[in-house]
Design an enzyme around this catalytic site. Structure first.
Site, PDB file in Angstrom:
ATOM      1  N   LYS A 112       0.817  -1.119  -0.007  1.00 33.28           N
ATOM      2  CA  LYS A 112      -0.118   0.081   0.017  1.00 33.28           C
ATOM      3  C   LYS A 112       0.980   1.157  -0.125  1.00 33.28           C
ATOM      4  O   LYS A 112       1.859   1.319   0.633  1.00 33.28           O
ATOM      5  CB  LYS A 112      -0.948   0.075   1.294  1.00 33.28           C
ATOM      6  CG  LYS A 112      -1.936   1.195   1.321  1.00 33.28           C
ATOM      7  CD  LYS A 112      -2.959   0.858   2.423  1.00 33.28           C
ATOM      8  CE  LYS A 112      -4.145   1.942   2.575  1.00 33.28           C
ATOM      9  NZ  LYS A 112      -4.714   1.424   3.773  1.00 33.28           N
ATOM     10  N   SER A 193      -9.836   1.348   2.765  1.00 29.44           N
ATOM     11  CA  SER A 193      -8.816   2.242   2.030  1.00 29.44           C
ATOM     12  C   SER A 193      -7.848   1.466   1.050  1.00 29.44           C
ATOM     13  O   SER A 193      -7.274   1.602   0.359  1.00 29.44           O
ATOM     14  CB  SER A 193      -8.184   3.406   2.837  1.00 29.44           C
ATOM     15  OG  SER A 193      -7.244   3.117   3.822  1.00 29.44           O
ATOM     16  N   SER A 217     -10.031  -0.662   7.101  1.00 27.26           N
ATOM     17  CA  SER A 217      -9.364  -0.534   5.848  1.00 27.26           C
ATOM     18  C   SER A 217      -8.760  -1.744   5.136  1.00 27.26           C
ATOM     19  O   SER A 217      -8.513  -1.917   4.172  1.00 27.26           O
ATOM     20  CB  SER A 217      -8.372   0.537   5.684  1.00 27.26           C
ATOM     21  OG  SER A 217      -9.116   1.862   5.560  1.00 27.26           O
TER      22      SER A 217
END
Ligand SMILES: *[C@@H]1O[C@H](CO)[C@@H](O)[C@H](O)[C@H]1NC(C)=O
Ligand SMILES: *[C@@H]1O[C@H](CO)[C@@H](O)[C@H](O)[C@H]1NC(C)=O
Length: 335
Positions: A112, A193, A217
């Site tokens: 990420k 996310s 997330s």
């Protein structure tokens, strides 16, 4: 990726077939080994049997990223040094005794984009504001991944600033690559996310991926893209070098295609890091030998499972969701 029949989905259906046809078989002698959907254990076994090299694996994922990223948009940057790192891993494997290397050795991982890497890649939390910024060092989890021999394949998108820039921005939207798409149905919310990590794992763009979670997330995108996410207890994994939301809740965790893969990644990234004080206390609870010893086929036998049906799993009685949910729950309970 699932195939679909309705008209807005002609493109993913076509791509699904392309993947089936183009799926490379790396062969040695009579045994062909298929990379697509392979687990960490499959890949390590193929390395050991000389059916696969890390270079071939990285090249395969780069090809898949090249082919699918314009549609699904999870990958922001590919590490320009990934093939070089793969060659290093291949050399190390030749030099060392079989079985002496760690579980993630030579395996490509996507991170990420809020997780810092001190290399040629940017760390931007999906925001143009951080493009070109210089990080002081690798994030704690990245140092551990490098020690475990993993190859950092690239950075994946997230809902910009881990969805804390503006609540009105759609989930999975990234200033640098646009809207991330759910590979099972591009009209569906990939959730965030850690959208890019989940999309990339589901679409086979890396062996494994890392996400971060403050309030859902990792869990929500793992759910929506049908992968396995683990949200570790705060401090089990270091947050040092991760763009923060709040130290009370932030945590870094694996997002993978299988439970076992997620556990191998958790073993690699968990533990003490003096740059995140929360790891000092939490690391005392990590069992000796890590978590992989608990990967047992009958591990749930005799266990009692509790479900807050109405609070969290109120999916509408009789709906297709309810049926799928019940089917999966009975798999867990062994019925
Ligand atoms: C894909 O998602 C859209 C939007 O929710 C929905 O209308 C469509 O039926 C879905 N397709 C399939 C095959 O489930
Ligand atoms: C990092 O961002 C810069 C722009 O500031 C860009 O030129 C460079 O290509 C990016 N690095 C990678 C590996 O994509």
């Amino acid at each position: 990726m699932a195939s679909t029949k309705s008209s807005p989905l002609t493109i993913p259906l076509f791509l699904t077939w392309m993947i089936l046809f183009l799926q490379p078989m790396v062969s040695s002698g009579n045994h062909a080994f298929s990379i697509k959907e392979a687990t960490v254990q499959d890949l390590q076994l193929a390395f050991e049997k000389n059916q696969l090299t890390s270079r071939q694996l990285v090249a395969f994922y780069m090809g898949e990223i090249h082919r699918l990223n314009a549609l699904l948009r999870p990958v922001i940057e590919v590490n320009p040094d990934a093939l070089y790192q793969a060659d290093e891993a291949d050399r190390e494997r030749k030099a060392k005794a079989p079985g002496s290397l760690s579980g993630l050795h030579g395996l490509p991982i996507l991170l990420k984009d809020n997780i810092a890497t001190k290399d040629k890649m940017n760390t931007t939390a999906s925001s143009l504001a951080l493009l070109g910024s210089i990080v002081p060092r690798d994030a704690g989890v990245v140092s551990k991944l490098r020690k475990a021999g993993a190859i950092i394949l690239g950075k994946v998108s997230l809902s910009e600033w881990a969805h804390f820039r503006d609540g009105g921005v759609p989930s999975g939207w990234c200033a640098r690559t646009g809207q991330g798409k759910n590979p099972y149905n591009i009209s569906k919310d990939p959730c965030g996310s850690s959208s890019g990590s989940a999309i990339a794992a589901a679409a086979n763009l890396a062996a494994v991926t890392l996400g971060t979670d403050t309030d859902g997330s990792i869990l929500c995108p793992s759910n929506n893209n049908a992968i396995v996410g683990i949200k570790p207890t705060v401090g089990l994994t270091s947050r040092a070098g991760v763009v923060p939301i709040t130290p009370r809740q932030d945590t870094v965790g694996p997002m993978c295609r299988t439970v076992a893969d997620a556990v191998y990644v958790l073993d690699a990234i968990s533990g003490l890091d003096y740059n995140d004080k929360a790891t000092i206390e939490a690391s005392r609870y990590i069992p000796r030998g890590g978590y992989k010893q608990f990967l047992k086929i009958d591990g749930l036998k005799g266990k009692r499972l509790g479900l807050f049906r109405n609070e969290f799993f109120n999916v509408g009685e009789g709906s297709v969701y309810a049926k799928v949910f019940e089917r999966h729950f009975s798999t867990l309970s062994g019925d």
